[in-house]
Design an enzyme around this catalytic site. Structure first.
Site, PDB file in Angstrom:
ATOM      1  N   SER A   1      -2.520  39.502   3.519  1.00 21.04           N
ATOM      2  CA  SER A   1      -1.105  39.153   3.354  1.00 21.04           C
ATOM      3  C   SER A   1      -0.694  37.882   4.091  1.00 21.04           C
ATOM      4  O   SER A   1       0.336  37.307   3.784  1.00 21.04           O
ATOM      5  CB  SER A   1      -0.205  40.310   3.784  1.00 21.04           C
TER       6      SER A   1
ATOM      7  N   LYS B   1       3.405  39.731  10.311  1.00 15.51           N
ATOM      8  CA  LYS B   1       4.064  38.901   9.303  1.00 15.51           C
ATOM      9  C   LYS B   1       4.797  37.769  10.018  1.00 15.51           C
ATOM     10  O   LYS B   1       5.015  37.812  11.221  1.00 15.51           O
ATOM     11  CB  LYS B   1       5.102  39.709   8.501  1.00 15.51           C
TER      12      LYS B   1
END
Length: 188
Positions: A49, A92
């Site tokens: 990701s 993230k």
């Protein structure tokens, strides 16, 4: 001491040697736990990701010290506790903080009406996700005490578009270094 007297040498007893080793081990383990709890913690990245900034299988350090002195800022890559799976840590990029408004228009991210310059996405579109676990309506204003986070690999990231904003209190640190493999070594 007279010139004719000699100091006796004492051989440490086996018990004393074992006790000394145990004390050293306890202190070392305690110090390492304190460092991992309050300073820095290693993680291995299980998914893509954040590619190509951080690759699948990379090992990173997430430090906690900077957040004792400053707030989380957009652009920081943060580690945080997953709301869905207890004990799992995600990482993230922070895109927006409390009070900022996020919008996704024509594949671009806008914060407070300004399109972000995001070279780390390599031009991948930042579109809303069709499958989510919470309803997210755009433009989205980040609530107090929360952050909007997104993976750099926008077409392969379940992030705030999927699970909504995350609580600032769930942040465990800021990713500061890729330390393995050596070919990916570098600060972030």
């Amino acid at each position: 001491m007279d010139a004719g007297q000699h100091a006796e040498t004492h051989k440490p007893s086996l018990f004393r040697s074992i006790l000394t080793i145990l004390v050293i081990v306890v202190v070392a383990v305690g110090a390492s736990r304190l460092i991992m709890e309050f300073v820095v913690r290693p993680y291995e990245v299980p998914s893509g990701s954040m590619e190509t900034t951080i690759m699948t299988g990379d090992k990173v350090f997430s430090e906690r010290v900077s957040y004792y002195f400053r707030d989380i800022e957009p652009g920081d890559i943060v580690t945080f506790e997953d709301n869905e799976i207890p004990g799992r840590i995600l990482l993230k990029r922070c895109i927006a903080v409390a009070g900022q408004t996020v919008d996704l228009i024509d594949g671009r991210v806008y914060v407070d009406g300004v399109a972000l310059d995001e070279p780390y996405t390599h031009g991948l579109p930042s579109d809303p996700l069709s499958k989510t676990i919470v309803e997210v309506n755009y433009p989205y204003t980040v609530p107090q005490g929360e952050l909007w986070v997104m993976g750099d690999n926008r077409t392969n990231s379940n992030d705030s578009r999927y699970f909504g904003s995350v609580k600032e209190s769930s942040v465990t640190g800021r990713v500061c270094l890729v330390y393995w493999p050596p070919s990916h070594f570098g600060t972030l």
